[in-house]
Design a protein around this motif. Structure first.
Motif, PDB file in Angstrom:
ATOM      1  N   LEU A 189       4.603 -31.379  -7.841  1.00  0.00           N
ATOM      2  CA  LEU A 189       4.665 -32.569  -6.986  1.00  0.00           C
ATOM      3  C   LEU A 189       4.298 -32.219  -5.539  1.00  0.00           C
ATOM      4  O   LEU A 189       3.720 -33.045  -4.821  1.00  0.00           O
ATOM      5  CB  LEU A 189       6.071 -33.183  -7.053  1.00  0.00           C
ATOM      6  CG  LEU A 189       6.244 -34.567  -6.464  1.00  0.00           C
ATOM      7  CD1 LEU A 189       5.384 -35.600  -7.202  1.00  0.00           C
ATOM      8  CD2 LEU A 189       7.712 -34.988  -6.516  1.00  0.00           C
ATOM      9  N   ALA A 190       4.605 -30.987  -5.127  1.00  0.00           N
ATOM     10  CA  ALA A 190       4.304 -30.562  -3.754  1.00  0.00           C
ATOM     11  C   ALA A 190       2.798 -30.486  -3.497  1.00  0.00           C
ATOM     12  O   ALA A 190       2.370 -30.404  -2.341  1.00  0.00           O
ATOM     13  CB  ALA A 190       4.966 -29.209  -3.464  1.00  0.00           C
ATOM     14  N   LEU A 191       1.987 -30.522  -4.547  1.00  0.00           N
ATOM     15  CA  LEU A 191       0.528 -30.534  -4.354  1.00  0.00           C
ATOM     16  C   LEU A 191       0.040 -31.918  -3.936  1.00  0.00           C
ATOM     17  O   LEU A 191      -1.114 -32.084  -3.567  1.00  0.00           O
ATOM     18  CB  LEU A 191      -0.191 -30.150  -5.652  1.00  0.00           C
ATOM     19  CG  LEU A 191       0.121 -28.781  -6.268  1.00  0.00           C
ATOM     20  CD1 LEU A 191      -0.677 -28.607  -7.564  1.00  0.00           C
ATOM     21  CD2 LEU A 191      -0.211 -27.657  -5.285  1.00  0.00           C
ATOM     22  N   TYR A 192       0.927 -32.929  -4.010  1.00  0.00           N
ATOM     23  CA  TYR A 192       0.529 -34.313  -3.755  1.00  0.00           C
ATOM     24  C   TYR A 192       0.917 -34.748  -2.349  1.00  0.00           C
ATOM     25  O   TYR A 192       1.865 -34.234  -1.754  1.00  0.00           O
ATOM     26  CB  TYR A 192       1.167 -35.238  -4.813  1.00  0.00           C
ATOM     27  CG  TYR A 192       0.451 -35.156  -6.156  1.00  0.00           C
ATOM     28  CD1 TYR A 192       0.525 -34.007  -6.939  1.00  0.00           C
ATOM     29  CD2 TYR A 192      -0.353 -36.210  -6.601  1.00  0.00           C
ATOM     30  CE1 TYR A 192      -0.164 -33.917  -8.152  1.00  0.00           C
ATOM     31  CE2 TYR A 192      -1.033 -36.130  -7.808  1.00  0.00           C
ATOM     32  CZ  TYR A 192      -0.944 -34.989  -8.575  1.00  0.00           C
ATOM     33  OH  TYR A 192      -1.629 -34.907  -9.755  1.00  0.00           O
ATOM     34  N   THR A 193       0.188 -35.727  -1.823  1.00  0.00           N
ATOM     35  CA  THR A 193       0.506 -36.259  -0.490  1.00  0.00           C
ATOM     36  C   THR A 193       1.725 -37.180  -0.592  1.00  0.00           C
ATOM     37  O   THR A 193       2.117 -37.599  -1.675  1.00  0.00           O
ATOM     38  CB  THR A 193      -0.673 -37.079   0.078  1.00  0.00           C
ATOM     39  OG1 THR A 193      -0.885 -38.217  -0.768  1.00  0.00           O
ATOM     40  CG2 THR A 193      -1.943 -36.238   0.145  1.00  0.00           C
ATOM     41  N   GLU A 194       2.270 -37.522   0.568  1.00  0.00           N
ATOM     42  CA  GLU A 194       3.470 -38.385   0.633  1.00  0.00           C
ATOM     43  C   GLU A 194       3.191 -39.812   0.159  1.00  0.00           C
ATOM     44  O   GLU A 194       4.117 -40.556  -0.143  1.00  0.00           O
ATOM     45  CB  GLU A 194       3.975 -38.469   2.085  1.00  0.00           C
ATOM     46  CG  GLU A 194       4.342 -37.127   2.707  1.00  0.00           C
ATOM     47  CD  GLU A 194       5.715 -36.664   2.273  1.00  0.00           C
ATOM     48  OE1 GLU A 194       6.592 -37.515   2.101  1.00  0.00           O
ATOM     49  OE2 GLU A 194       5.893 -35.438   2.095  1.00  0.00           O
ATOM     50  N   ASP A 195       1.909 -40.189   0.143  1.00  0.00           N
ATOM     51  CA  ASP A 195       1.567 -41.575  -0.227  1.00  0.00           C
ATOM     52  C   ASP A 195       0.688 -41.603  -1.478  1.00  0.00           C
ATOM     53  O   ASP A 195      -0.161 -42.471  -1.643  1.00  0.00           O
ATOM     54  CB  ASP A 195       0.829 -42.258   0.929  1.00  0.00           C
ATOM     55  CG  ASP A 195      -0.477 -41.540   1.270  1.00  0.00           C
ATOM     56  OD1 ASP A 195      -0.670 -40.394   0.786  1.00  0.00           O
ATOM     57  OD2 ASP A 195      -1.304 -42.118   2.008  1.00  0.00           O
ATOM     58  N   CYS A 196       0.925 -40.650  -2.366  1.00  0.00           N
ATOM     59  CA  CYS A 196       0.007 -40.466  -3.495  1.00  0.00           C
ATOM     60  C   CYS A 196       0.123 -41.579  -4.545  1.00  0.00           C
ATOM     61  O   CYS A 196       1.098 -42.318  -4.581  1.00  0.00           O
ATOM     62  CB  CYS A 196       0.275 -39.129  -4.157  1.00  0.00           C
ATOM     63  SG  CYS A 196       1.932 -39.038  -4.853  1.00  0.00           S
TER      64      CYS A 196
END
Lengths: 438, 171
Positions: free
Chosen positions: B39-46
């Motif tokens: 999940l940390a590979l994703y942006t805050e607004d993914c």
């Protein structure tokens, strides 16, 4: 196949109701289901909203038949067997679309949206009145009828009219078709999936209020996490036998309903809109009915295999066995035809939160059903499933098993040739009580 | 094939090797069930999208029924759920193998990169081996020098979700 199967499939006393696990594993039981249930009932084929313009069509498999359902130039919807009367090829090979004609690619016969033969290459080689009796036309299904937008077919020409067949379920189909003055329609995007389990396990599961807390613990956790806390509304309500094998559970629940029940996850923006929808429902249907529509959930079973779950969104699904331990499922989302962008977005979002093969709940149902089927490998030593919850109560609760007993009793009547004459009771007849012996 | 970059942005151009490193890392984190790290590979607004198989390529989850259409909140909750033993469909957990191939950069405007790939994900559980096959389309954004996933759209090549009964893993 003999008239009766050689085993007792239902065992029922005053305080117990048991179903033989052989009903879930035997090939001859499935064959009997096709011959005595699917060939003898009204079966859901699609929703009126899928046919907007003349020429709109869907090709769909219903109880092992390939059907072509079309809207003709007069605006009538009809269902035909999707096979060329000449030599058999399917005349429609796309799942849906709009067409002026259907041409069989094998020898080039052309049929109109009314199923009538329009042209034959080499027509001069046929006698002049070749199609005088319609033998060159697509064969229509024996019976086709629509109730509240839901289209049904039957392969039994002598079946009772659809309205009589639906009995007490009519009230519920009326209810879910009245959420919007613009009518209801299925959304684009069909969920087609499968479960490695017997189809009757999905009938049970679709109307089972008892499993929510244990099977769907992570969904309830999700509601708590995203809405701050679980709403104070408790899961509670009633279940009803609607006659002819149909049943419903109707209950209040702690999740939002995009129709008119707001939760914090929908955001402050949507609050006014939800309130306006509710106010309009009150104007149209009165306070009591509007509150029921907005705040109560309904899991509806139309015998044998149409499920309309009006819960955190409205799902319509139907399913058939491929083998005793494998079923194919088609699911749709039903929604008001003229919904605002905001409402449609939250309806679909709410649908996916719980429902369907990628939701936070359905995958766990799939696992549970497959787990049951796996457990049925022990059926010779552990031969019965127990379906007696709430049997001694006067008013069974939403999480009792009255609704399953309604299904199984009717199923047993079909399978064992015990149907009363006339084959179905009219809508005005009192629903079977819980204590009628199957 | 890369889009022409704005003047002076050439130095920041993302390479295919960098995109591949990200996607291969993602595949490994999923196969080892390190979902919080994933999940940390994703942006805050993914967003994370799996359209139903009968939908057109550009289908919009606000108007059409998908299999999965998660915003950042729900994707985070999906991970919370999948890490619990009460996510019954994935306990005991499936074994999975995510294979990613045919990676290409389709557009790069200096702020966002659009990348495409093909995938096969195998899921093994309860005696069944199921395959999910299709194409991936990513929108990637550089945050503090690192590429992050702003959107992953998973278009299945399957005609329908059969013989599978569910998408209970992350594709």
């Amino acid at each position: 196949m003999s008239d009766k199967l050689d085993i007792k499939l239902i065992d029922r006393g005053d305080e117990h109701f048991r179903v033989s696990r052989e009903a879930f594993v035997r090939e001859d039981v499935m064959d009997a289901e096709y011959a005595r249930i699917f060939d003898k009932c009204w079966l859901y084929v699609g929703h009126e909203s899928e046919f907007k313009k003349p020429g709109d069509f869907v090709a769909r498999t219903v109880a092992r038949r390939n059907l072509l359902v079309t809207k003709n130039n007069e605006g009538e919807i009809g269902a035909f067997f999707n096979t060329c009367p000449h030599r058999g090829a399917t005349v429609c090979r796309e799942p849906r679309g709009n067409a002026k004609n259907f041409q069989c690619f094998y020898h080039g016969w052309v049929f109109g949206c009314d199923g009538k033969l329009k042209s034959q290459p080499g027509k001069e080689s046929y006698c002049e009145d070749f199609n005088a009796e319609g033998r060159g036309n697509l064969m229509p299904v024996p019976r086709f009828a629509i109730y509240a937008g839901f289209c049904f077919v039957s392969y039994d020409a002598d079946i009772v009219p659809l309205e009589d067949y639906l009995a007490g379920a009519r009230e519920y189909l009326d209810l879910v078709s009245k959420y919007s003055e613009a009518g209801m329609g299925v959304n684009e995007g069909m969920q087609e999936y499968a479960i490695r389990a017997n189809w009757k396990l999905l009938v049970e599961n679709s109307i089972d209020g008892y499993h929510a807390v244990s099977t769907h613990a992570t969904y309830l956790d999700y509601l708590k996490n995203t809405n701050g806390s679980l709403s104070s509304t408790k899961l509670e309500g009633i279940s009803r036998d609607l006659g002819n094998g149909h049943a419903v559970l109707e209950y209040a629940a702690p999740w939002g309903r995009p129709i008119a029940s707001w939760v914090p996850l929908f955001g402050e923006d949507g609050k006014g809109e939800i309130e306006a929808i509710h106010a309009r429902l009150v104007e149209l249907h009165g306070q009591e009915m509007a509150d029921r529509m907005a705040f109560k959930n309904r899991n509806i079973l139309i015998f044998p295999n149409l499920v309309i779950n009006d819960i955190m969104a409205i799902t319509v699904r139907t399913f058939y066995p491929q083998s005793p331990d494998y079923m194919l499922i088609n699911g749709w989302s039903l929604a008001p035809n003229e919904e605002s962008e905001w409402a449609r977005k939250y309806r679909l979002s709410n649908f996916l939160e719980f429902l369907g093969p990628g939701g936070f709940a359905t995958p766990d149902d799939v696992e549970a059903l497959e787990s049951c089927q796996n457990g049925f490998k022990n059926h010779r030593q552990v031969p019965w499933s127990d379906i007696s919850k709430g049997m001694s109560k006067d008013v069974p609760s939403y999480d009792d098993e009255l609704q399953m007993r309604a299904f199984w009793s009717r199923w047993n009547q079909h399978i064992n040739g015990l149907l009363p004459e006339p084959a179905t009771r009219g809508a005005d007849a009192a629903p079977a009580t819980d204590r009628v012996v199957a | 094939m890369n889009a022409v970059l704005p003047e002076g942005r050439a130095a920041a151009a993302t390479t295919r090797a960098e995109v591949e490193d990200l996607l291969f890392t993602e595949a490994e984190l999923l196969d080892t069930w390190q979902l919080n790290e994933w999940l940390a590979l994703y942006t805050e607004d993914c967003t994370y999208l799996v359209p139903s198989t009968d939908l057109p390529k550009d289908a919009n989850p606000d108007r059409s029924l998908f299999y999965i259409a998660d915003d950042a909140t729900r994707l985070k909750e999906r991970v919370v759920r999948l890490m619990k033993k009460t996510a019954h469909s994935e306990w005991p957990r499936s074994r999975t193998r995510h294979l990613v191939a045919n990676v290409r950069i389709l557009a790069d405007d200096g702020d966002e990169v659009v990348a495409g790939a093909a995938f096969i994900t195998a899921r093994m559980k309860n005696g069944s081996n199921d395959q999910f096959i299709g194409s991936l389309r990513y929108r990637l954004r550089r945050i503090d020098g690192e590429l992050r996933i702003a959107e992953k759209r998973i278009t299945l090549d399957l005609e329908n979700l059969r013989p599978h009964g569910r998408i209970s893993i992350l594709l």
